[in-house]
Design a protein around this motif. Structure first.
Motif, PDB file in Angstrom:
ATOM      1  N   HIS A 111       1.106  -1.305   0.234  1.00  0.00           N
ATOM      2  CA  HIS A 111      -0.066  -0.129  -0.084  1.00  0.00           C
ATOM      3  C   HIS A 111       0.903   1.157   0.099  1.00  0.00           C
ATOM      4  O   HIS A 111       1.738   1.446   1.021  1.00  0.00           O
ATOM      5  CB  HIS A 111      -0.937  -0.023   1.347  1.00  0.00           C
ATOM      6  N   HIS A 128      -4.622   6.621  -5.172  1.00  0.00           N
ATOM      7  CA  HIS A 128      -6.240   6.732  -4.953  1.00  0.00           C
ATOM      8  C   HIS A 128      -7.111   6.828  -6.242  1.00  0.00           C
ATOM      9  O   HIS A 128      -6.524   7.098  -7.350  1.00  0.00           O
ATOM     10  CB  HIS A 128      -6.551   8.134  -4.212  1.00  0.00           C
ATOM     11  N   GLU A 170      -5.819   1.762  -4.536  1.00  0.00           N
ATOM     12  CA  GLU A 170      -6.537   2.050  -3.211  1.00  0.00           C
ATOM     13  C   GLU A 170      -7.872   2.643  -3.807  1.00  0.00           C
ATOM     14  O   GLU A 170      -8.063   3.785  -3.883  1.00  0.00           O
ATOM     15  CB  GLU A 170      -5.797   2.738  -2.477  1.00  0.00           C
ATOM     16  N   SER A 220     -10.973   0.791   0.712  1.00  0.00           N
ATOM     17  CA  SER A 220     -10.932   1.598   1.858  1.00  0.00           C
ATOM     18  C   SER A 220     -12.164   2.611   1.889  1.00  0.00           C
ATOM     19  O   SER A 220     -12.539   3.072   0.872  1.00  0.00           O
ATOM     20  CB  SER A 220      -9.774   1.998   2.083  1.00  0.00           C
ATOM     21  N   HIS A 260     -13.018   6.501   2.583  1.00  0.00           N
ATOM     22  CA  HIS A 260     -12.595   7.905   2.922  1.00  0.00           C
ATOM     23  C   HIS A 260     -13.450   9.072   3.003  1.00  0.00           C
ATOM     24  O   HIS A 260     -13.296  10.199   2.879  1.00  0.00           O
ATOM     25  CB  HIS A 260     -11.517   8.284   1.754  1.00  0.00           C
ATOM     26  N   HIS A 305      -6.982   0.184   6.521  1.00  0.00           N
ATOM     27  CA  HIS A 305      -7.206   0.990   7.624  1.00  0.00           C
ATOM     28  C   HIS A 305      -8.643   0.799   8.176  1.00  0.00           C
ATOM     29  O   HIS A 305      -9.501   1.705   7.893  1.00  0.00           O
ATOM     30  CB  HIS A 305      -6.868   2.474   7.332  1.00  0.00           C
ATOM     31  N   ARG A 365      -2.186   5.992  12.079  1.00  0.00           N
ATOM     32  CA  ARG A 365      -3.049   5.139  11.730  1.00  0.00           C
ATOM     33  C   ARG A 365      -3.082   3.795  13.043  1.00  0.00           C
ATOM     34  O   ARG A 365      -4.042   3.514  13.815  1.00  0.00           O
ATOM     35  CB  ARG A 365      -3.341   4.638  10.777  1.00  0.00           C
ATOM     36  N   ASP A 421       1.326   2.204   3.729  1.00  0.00           N
ATOM     37  CA  ASP A 421       0.579   3.378   3.130  1.00  0.00           C
ATOM     38  C   ASP A 421       1.404   4.581   3.008  1.00  0.00           C
ATOM     39  O   ASP A 421       0.821   5.638   3.248  1.00  0.00           O
ATOM     40  CB  ASP A 421      -0.520   3.812   4.219  1.00  0.00           C
TER      41      ASP A 421
END
Ligand SMILES: [Zn+2]
Ligand SMILES: [Zn+2]
Length: 617
Positions: free
Chosen positions: A381, A413, A452, A477, A479, A507, A545, A568
């Motif tokens: 990641h 992203h 991601e 994930s 966001h 996460h 995180r 990440d």
């Protein structure tokens, strides 16, 4: 080259992070005052650039002044001038002026979940709330309900968040605590370099123990253990610039506080007692109590394992004196292994010394062989300049090779994550092409094409299937939409998992340490879906995180969930955070078998193929 107004002598404590912080604060204050967004952006960009630079700005400034600084992209005349100011004085006149106009503490208001820019402005302008303390008082007086736009639910959320922030006071994130502890240890080691060895002739030892050694995600007390000449140790410790308040000084124990209220304790012991003291100062109160019970039960005496004075004020004085005399005659231990073995216990790694049943398991020699940093062979990641990362695809690959990784996955992203400059499908296809081209140059590392992908509010993935089919590795994930109801978020994640595409859910609770709390999610349902669909859970190694945290990672392990530990990273330097992910995994009792990125490349590739085949049905 001229060095007008610059007093850099190579010793100034200002590093890039300090400079970046000033620009970050300037940007925040400008934004708060509704200044020109382009101006805000230019300061924000400068901060990001500086934070990501490996070269020291102060050194660069000393070498070539403003003109050398202006060679850095995004650094113009105004900002370079301010950099010169900051590296020589620690601040800039412009920043000071902004701070005078608006109390800087208003920026803290946005640390509260439920308080965005607009609300923070309203609180300040309409109600004169200038700090978290004032917001707390305001909330307790039920003032929040009179703030326009705040419903009852948001008010509840703000109150909850305020309570959490209050409970985190004096706490440092593990990375900051580790860095602080290491710098104090370095200082102590340095201070002893010129001191002749003591009568025993043994060289001094200085190491970190306590919460940092156990790897707690938030640390409110740093313990350092030393054996060596007392006076120079005490002098070096108490004069450390990072410790602003010396609370007490004894020959065996010095206690101080940092500016932010974190306690730092230096324990000084005889060389003979060092390892017993290491056990005592590393373990939690509960762990040490369990050990004491074992010692008592066995009627053994261990030299040096005596009450250190903290948390045991109630002990009768007479009893203690006799006990100390006993300890002088006790078993001498030359290592922590010897200590545990003397009690017929398996060696307990520091991360497990929390008093959560580890002693009973150690008694049966059933403690697992915990995963280690050396066993990690890749990172799944990371972000590049294709979204909100600071380094190119090539730079990330180079950095991963330097760490000796066998494989990485590049995961920028997708477009619904607008603040992170996420990719459209077309952009992702372009990125895939770039990754393929660059990766061909390296035969010692496998670069997986990944993304991601945002889980949209209805649980669908933010990328069409035909593009997803082009990827080797899919991180999913959340966001946005953090305020959805618990079951809604849970269903949303499960739906995403059930598409068959994601390799990992990243996460999983969305919490940011020292920032926002987790969103509402039923993790146990998610674990079940993950197992059924061959999806791993991420242990995100970013010290902001550490998500899943060690508690939930432990629950997931017991449920049978598989993991990846990923950093990440948003810049090449971020890879170093793997250490915090691994330490958190160890706290959750994870072994290499639980963690996908301990597999050799061949094993990994067959896992991925299995997953893909299952999707094709
Ligand atoms: Zn993310
Ligand atoms: Zn990410």
């Amino acid at each position: 080259m001229e060095q007008a107004g610059l007093n850099y002598d190579g010793k100034l404590a200002v590093d890039n992070r300090d400079v970046a912080l000033v620009f970050e604060r300037i940007a925040d204050l400008l934004e708060f005052n509704d200044e020109n967004p382009f101006k805000v952006r230019s300061y924000r960009l400068a901060a990001e650039t500086i934070e990501g630079m490996s070269e020291s700005l102060a050194e660069r400034a000393a070498r070539g002044g403003a003109s050398e600084l202006q060679k850095i992209p995004g650094i113009g005349k105004t900002i370079s001038g301010q950099i010169l100011e900051i590296v020589s004085t620690g601040t800039s006149a412009y920043f000071e002026q902004l701070r005078e106009e608006t109390p800087e503490t208003v920026l803290d208001l946005r640390r509260v979940s439920g308080v965005g820019l607009k609300t923070s402005q309203l609180l300040y302008r309409e109600f004169g709330v200038t700090s978290l303390e004032e917001l707390k008082a305001f909330a307790e007086g039920d003032g929040l309900l009179s703030v326009a736009g705040l419903g009852e639910k948001t008010v509840e959320r703000i109150k909850k968040s305020l309570a959490r922030i209050e409970s985190e006071r004096g706490f440092l994130r593990l990375n900051d605590a580790t860095e602080l502890a290491r710098s104090i240890v370095d200082r102590l080691v340095e201070s002893l370099a010129s001191v002749p060895a003591g009568p025993s002739g043994e060289s001094p030892r200085i190491e970190i123990s306590g919460q940092v050694r156990r790897g707690r995600e938030m640390v409110d007390r740093i313990d350092i253990l030393a054996s060596g000449p007392v006076d120079p140790l005490v002098a070096a410790f108490t004069s450390s610039g990072q410790l602003t308040q010396v609370k007490s000084v004894r020959p065996d124990r010095v206690e101080a506080r940092t500016l932010k209220g974190t306690t730092v304790i230096l324990h000084i012991v005889d060389a003979d007692d060092y390892w017993a003291a290491m056990v005592r100062t590393t373990g939690s109160v509960e762990h040490v109590r369990d050990l004491e019970a074992q010692i008592e039960e066995r009627g053994i005496r261990i030299k040096g394992f005596k009450p250190t004075g903290d948390n045991r004020g109630a002990r009768a004085r007479k009893g203690r004196r006799r006990e100390e005399a006993d300890h002088e005659r006790g078993v001498r231990v030359e290592s922590e292994e010897v200590f545990y073995n003397a009690l017929d216990l398996q060696y307990v790694p520091p991360e497990l010394r929390e008093g959560l049943g580890e002693i009973a398991v150690a008694r049966e020699t059933r403690l697992p062989r915990l995963v280690t940093l050396e066993e990690i062979r890749g990172d799944f990641h990371m972000h590049t300049t294709w979204s909100d990362g600071q380094n190119s695809v090539r730079e990330m690959i180079e950095a991963a090779r330097l760490r000796g990784y066998e494989y990485i996955s590049i995961t920028d992203h997708t477009m619904s994550c607008k603040i992170a400059n996420g990719n459209t499908p077309e952009e992702l296809l372009e990125e895939i092409e770039e990754i393929e081209t660059v990766a061909r140059e390296f035969d010692d590392i496998r670069v997986l094409k990944g993304a991601e992908v945002d889980i949209l509010s209805d649980g669908s993935l933010d990328m069409p299937n035909d593009v997803l089919d082009r990827l080797d590795w899919i991180v999913c994930s959340i966001h946005s939409g953090f305020n959805q109801e618990r079951q809604q978020i849970t269903d949303r994640v499960i739906r995403a998992i059930e598409t068959g595409y994601p390799n990992v859910f990243a996460h999983p609770t969305g919490r940011v340490l020292g920032g926002r709390g987790p969103y509402e999610i039923d993790l146990e349902q998610v674990f079940q879906a993950a197992i059924e669909n061959d999806v791993r859970l991420e242990l995100n190694a970013s010290p902001y995180r550490l998500d899943l945290n060690s508690y939930w990672a432990g629950v997931a392990r017991q449920a049978g969930v598989g993991f990846v530990i990923s950093t990440d990273s948003h810049q090449a330097g971020g890879f170093a955070n793997m250490q915090y992910g691994v330490i958190t995994a160890r706290r959750a009792w994870l072994t290499a078998d639980h963690v996908l990125n301990t597999l050799p490349l061949s094993g990994l590739l067959s896992e991925l193929e299995r997953k893909r085949a299952a999707r094709r049905g």
